[in-house]
Write a protein that holds these residues in place. Structure first.
Motif, PDB file in Angstrom:
ATOM      1  N   VAL A 183       0.856  -1.193   0.000  1.00 29.75           N
ATOM      2  CA  VAL A 183       0.000   0.000   0.000  1.00 29.75           C
ATOM      3  C   VAL A 183       0.889   1.239   0.000  1.00 29.75           C
ATOM      4  CG1 VAL A 183      -1.725   1.314   1.282  1.00 29.75           C
ATOM      5  CG2 VAL A 183      -1.853  -1.186   1.208  1.00 29.75           C
ATOM      6  N   GLU A 184       0.650   2.121  -0.930  1.00 33.36           N
ATOM      7  CA  GLU A 184       1.420   3.364  -0.997  1.00 33.36           C
ATOM      8  C   GLU A 184       0.704   4.450  -0.213  1.00 33.36           C
ATOM      9  OE1 GLU A 184       2.457   4.630  -4.895  1.00 33.36           O
ATOM     10  OE2 GLU A 184       3.401   2.730  -5.459  1.00 33.36           O
ATOM     11  N   VAL A 185       1.464   5.131   0.630  1.00 35.46           N
ATOM     12  CA  VAL A 185       0.934   6.249   1.414  1.00 35.46           C
ATOM     13  C   VAL A 185       1.687   7.496   0.999  1.00 35.46           C
ATOM     14  CG1 VAL A 185       0.627   7.197   3.726  1.00 35.46           C
ATOM     15  CG2 VAL A 185       0.341   4.743   3.353  1.00 35.46           C
ATOM     16  N   ALA A 186       0.949   8.491   0.532  1.00 37.75           N
ATOM     17  CA  ALA A 186       1.572   9.733   0.087  1.00 37.75           C
ATOM     18  C   ALA A 186       2.123  10.508   1.280  1.00 37.75           C
ATOM     19  CB  ALA A 186       0.553  10.595  -0.666  1.00 37.75           C
ATOM     20  N   ASP A 187       3.209  11.245   1.043  1.00 39.67           N
ATOM     21  CA  ASP A 187       3.827  12.035   2.107  1.00 39.67           C
ATOM     22  C   ASP A 187       2.833  13.010   2.726  1.00 39.67           C
ATOM     23  OD1 ASP A 187       6.170  10.712   1.705  1.00 39.67           O
ATOM     24  OD2 ASP A 187       7.111  12.309   0.502  1.00 39.67           O
ATOM     25  N   ARG A 188       1.995  13.608   1.872  1.00 37.97           N
ATOM     26  CA  ARG A 188       1.029  14.595   2.385  1.00 37.97           C
ATOM     27  C   ARG A 188      -0.002  13.914   3.282  1.00 37.97           C
ATOM     28  NH1 ARG A 188      -3.677  17.440  -0.005  1.00 37.97           N
ATOM     29  NH2 ARG A 188      -3.932  19.392   1.153  1.00 37.97           N
ATOM     30  N   LEU A 190       0.502  11.213   5.057  1.00 39.42           N
ATOM     31  CA  LEU A 190       1.182  10.858   6.299  1.00 39.42           C
ATOM     32  C   LEU A 190       1.357  12.087   7.185  1.00 39.42           C
ATOM     33  CD1 LEU A 190       2.538   8.644   7.935  1.00 39.42           C
ATOM     34  CD2 LEU A 190       4.665   9.108   6.699  1.00 39.42           C
ATOM     35  N   THR A 191       1.693  13.228   6.571  1.00 41.64           N
ATOM     36  CA  THR A 191       1.853  14.467   7.337  1.00 41.64           C
ATOM     37  C   THR A 191       0.544  14.877   7.989  1.00 41.64           C
ATOM     38  OG1 THR A 191       3.629  15.230   5.885  1.00 41.64           O
ATOM     39  CG2 THR A 191       2.482  16.905   7.192  1.00 41.64           C
ATOM     40  N   MET A 192      -0.564  14.773   7.233  1.00 44.44           N
ATOM     41  CA  MET A 192      -1.871  15.143   7.766  1.00 44.44           C
ATOM     42  C   MET A 192      -2.274  14.211   8.911  1.00 44.44           C
ATOM     43  SD  MET A 192      -3.171  17.812   6.222  1.00 44.44           S
ATOM     44  CE  MET A 192      -4.931  17.631   6.505  1.00 44.44           C
ATOM     45  N   ALA A 193      -2.054  12.907   8.721  1.00 46.00           N
ATOM     46  CA  ALA A 193      -2.416  11.942   9.760  1.00 46.00           C
ATOM     47  C   ALA A 193      -1.585  12.169  11.022  1.00 46.00           C
ATOM     48  CB  ALA A 193      -2.223  10.520   9.248  1.00 46.00           C
ATOM     49  N   SER A 194      -0.294  12.474  10.836  1.00 47.15           N
ATOM     50  CA  SER A 194       0.573  12.736  11.978  1.00 47.15           C
ATOM     51  C   SER A 194       0.137  14.004  12.707  1.00 47.15           C
ATOM     52  CB  SER A 194       2.031  12.870  11.519  1.00 47.15           C
ATOM     53  OG  SER A 194       2.479  11.669  10.912  1.00 47.15           O
ATOM     54  N   SER A 195      -0.269  15.027  11.939  1.00 45.96           N
ATOM     55  CA  SER A 195      -0.738  16.276  12.541  1.00 45.96           C
ATOM     56  C   SER A 195      -2.016  16.054  13.329  1.00 45.96           C
ATOM     57  CB  SER A 195      -0.963  17.336  11.461  1.00 45.96           C
ATOM     58  OG  SER A 195       0.240  17.653  10.800  1.00 45.96           O
ATOM     59  N   LEU A 196      -2.916  15.207  12.800  1.00 46.85           N
ATOM     60  CA  LEU A 196      -4.157  14.914  13.513  1.00 46.85           C
ATOM     61  C   LEU A 196      -3.866  14.198  14.830  1.00 46.85           C
ATOM     62  CD1 LEU A 196      -7.224  14.806  13.699  1.00 46.85           C
ATOM     63  CD2 LEU A 196      -7.186  12.740  12.273  1.00 46.85           C
ATOM     64  N   ILE A 197      -2.937  13.239  14.771  1.00 43.22           N
ATOM     65  CA  ILE A 197      -2.560  12.540  16.000  1.00 43.22           C
ATOM     66  C   ILE A 197      -1.984  13.511  17.017  1.00 43.22           C
ATOM     67  CG2 ILE A 197      -0.918  10.855  16.958  1.00 43.22           C
ATOM     68  CD1 ILE A 197      -1.312   9.225  14.377  1.00 43.22           C
ATOM     69  N   GLU A 198      -1.094  14.410  16.556  1.00 44.96           N
ATOM     70  CA  GLU A 198      -0.495  15.389  17.467  1.00 44.96           C
ATOM     71  C   GLU A 198      -1.556  16.291  18.084  1.00 44.96           C
ATOM     72  OE1 GLU A 198       2.475  15.810  18.692  1.00 44.96           O
ATOM     73  OE2 GLU A 198       3.297  14.077  17.618  1.00 44.96           O
ATOM     74  N   SER A 199      -2.544  16.703  17.269  1.00 40.16           N
ATOM     75  CA  SER A 199      -3.575  17.617  17.776  1.00 40.16           C
ATOM     76  C   SER A 199      -4.468  16.952  18.817  1.00 40.16           C
ATOM     77  CB  SER A 199      -4.431  18.140  16.623  1.00 40.16           C
ATOM     78  OG  SER A 199      -5.260  17.122  16.090  1.00 40.16           O
ATOM     79  N   MET A 200      -4.540  15.617  18.791  1.00 42.56           N
ATOM     80  CA  MET A 200      -5.381  14.890  19.740  1.00 42.56           C
ATOM     81  C   MET A 200      -4.583  14.300  20.895  1.00 42.56           C
ATOM     82  SD  MET A 200      -7.858  12.863  17.014  1.00 42.56           S
ATOM     83  CE  MET A 200      -8.828  12.072  18.304  1.00 42.56           C
ATOM     84  N   THR A 201      -3.283  14.585  20.954  1.00 37.91           N
ATOM     85  CA  THR A 201      -2.415  14.000  21.965  1.00 37.91           C
ATOM     86  C   THR A 201      -2.499  14.774  23.280  1.00 37.91           C
ATOM     87  OG1 THR A 201      -0.875  13.126  20.313  1.00 37.91           O
ATOM     88  CG2 THR A 201      -0.028  13.432  22.549  1.00 37.91           C
ATOM     89  N   MET A 247      -8.110  12.176   2.159  1.00 42.05           N
ATOM     90  CA  MET A 247      -7.548  13.498   2.428  1.00 42.05           C
ATOM     91  C   MET A 247      -8.601  14.450   2.969  1.00 42.05           C
ATOM     92  SD  MET A 247      -4.354  13.683   2.206  1.00 42.05           S
ATOM     93  CE  MET A 247      -4.286  15.477   2.330  1.00 42.05           C
ATOM     94  N   ALA A 248      -9.812  14.386   2.389  1.00 45.79           N
ATOM     95  CA  ALA A 248     -10.888  15.255   2.873  1.00 45.79           C
ATOM     96  C   ALA A 248     -11.216  14.928   4.329  1.00 45.79           C
ATOM     97  CB  ALA A 248     -12.126  15.091   2.002  1.00 45.79           C
ATOM     98  N   ALA A 249     -11.232  13.626   4.649  1.00 46.04           N
ATOM     99  CA  ALA A 249     -11.514  13.209   6.022  1.00 46.04           C
ATOM    100  C   ALA A 249     -10.425  13.711   6.969  1.00 46.04           C
ATOM    101  CB  ALA A 249     -11.635  11.695   6.090  1.00 46.04           C
ATOM    102  N   LEU A 250      -9.161  13.582   6.556  1.00 42.68           N
ATOM    103  CA  LEU A 250      -8.056  14.031   7.402  1.00 42.68           C
ATOM    104  C   LEU A 250      -8.103  15.543   7.616  1.00 42.68           C
ATOM    105  CD1 LEU A 250      -5.114  11.846   6.019  1.00 42.68           C
ATOM    106  CD2 LEU A 250      -6.105  11.729   8.305  1.00 42.68           C
ATOM    107  N   GLU A 251      -8.325  16.279   6.527  1.00 41.73           N
ATOM    108  CA  GLU A 251      -8.357  17.735   6.629  1.00 41.73           C
ATOM    109  C   GLU A 251      -9.514  18.192   7.520  1.00 41.73           C
ATOM    110  OE1 GLU A 251      -8.541  18.860   2.559  1.00 41.73           O
ATOM    111  OE2 GLU A 251      -6.373  18.729   2.240  1.00 41.73           O
ATOM    112  N   ALA A 252     -10.692  17.610   7.316  1.00 44.77           N
ATOM    113  CA  ALA A 252     -11.846  17.993   8.125  1.00 44.77           C
ATOM    114  C   ALA A 252     -11.648  17.604   9.585  1.00 44.77           C
ATOM    115  CB  ALA A 252     -13.113  17.343   7.569  1.00 44.77           C
TER     116      ALA A 252
END
Length: 272
Positions: A183-188, A190-201, A247-252
């Motif tokens: 499965v390929e995961v785009a850098d963007r 991964l960055t968005m998912a990491s940011s979401l995790i950080e915001s909920m930490t 991406m829409a889910a991550l951004e929202a």
């Protein structure tokens, strides 16, 4: 203060530290009795033989290991007792390992160890040495005629010992079917998912998380005990929904998390 359930000593090298074992957890689950509807008479369960339905007394019961359908190797209590590890009052540390290397899936039951008489200094020395080195002691000890593999580690100002499952009792991820492959995961992404995790930490605080279902059950019991007539109600099933645009889910979700809103429904399609 929990009552000591075992007295012995931590043993490693030529060092022996007298300790007492006490329980570290307590079940808070709500327990029910089976009763007959109408008169609340207690239900009794009897042991019967499958062949003829006859009730079986305790002295007639032996242990059987099924080797094929309805074929058993029968073992008498004395035969099993002869294989018991024997009584031991030692928690024998065999090795020290990095605590972080122990897979949490192996943890089973946990206990606290308290220093025995005259053991305070050696207890504290071991606790502090393991805390400063990040090490844990891998040990074996016998409790209630059963030998356990265990890990000894510092927990705050105390020492704790947790029984471990053996390695072949833990399912390896290699045995799982259906895991994603290639499965390929785009850098963007991964960055968005990491940011979401950080915001909920947040800092870990176990008191943030309560057993809400248990509390609702206890409240229901209390209200019924007081004679309140309760209308039937059911908890609506929560629909996980379908993620249609990652991406829409991550951004929202990230926007909602930053705004302090719940991000759970972001990017999901209405399935009604």
């Amino acid at each position: 203060m929990p009552r000591a359930i075992w007295n012995g000593a931590i043993s490693f090298g030529l060092v022996n530290i007298p300790v007492k074992l006490v329980t570290a957890t307590q079940s808070k689950k709500v327990s029910f009795r089976e009763v007959r509807r109408g008169d609340n008479s207690r239900i009794r369960h009897r042991k019967v033989a499958a062949n003829d339905g006859e009730e079986v007394t305790q002295d007639q019961i032996v242990k059987g290991y099924e080797i094929a359908p309805d074929r058993y190797v029968v073992l008498d209590p004395d035969e099993l007792k002869a294989l018991d590890p024997g009584r031991s009052r030692a928690i024998d540390i065999e090795d020290f390992v990095d605590l972080a290397d122990i897979e949490p899936l192996q943890y089973e039951s946990s206990y606290y160890l308290l220093p025995g008489e005259m053991g305070g200094k050696s207890y504290e020395l071991l606790r502090r040495a393991m805390q400063e080195t990040g090490k844990a002691g891998v040990a074996r000890f016998t409790l209630r005629s059963k030998q356990y593999l265990a890990v000894l580690r510092p927990v705050g100002p105390a020492l704790a010992v947790s029984t471990l499952l053996y390695h072949d009792e833990v399912v390896s991820p290699a045995q799982l079917d259906g895991l994603p492959e290639d499965v390929e995961v785009a850098d963007r992404e991964l960055t968005m998912a990491s940011s979401l995790i950080e915001s909920m930490t947040v800092a870990w605080d176990p008191t943030r998380y309560e057993d809400e279902h248990r509390q609702r059950v206890l409240e229901l019991i209390e209200r019924k005990a007081e004679g309140e007539d309760l209308a039937e109600a059911s908890t609506p099933e929560r629909d996980a929904g379908d993620v249609v645009d990652l991406m829409a889910a991550l951004e929202a979700s990230l926007s909602a998390a930053k705004a302090g809103d719940e991000p759970r429904d972001a990017g999901r399609r209405d399935t009604a």
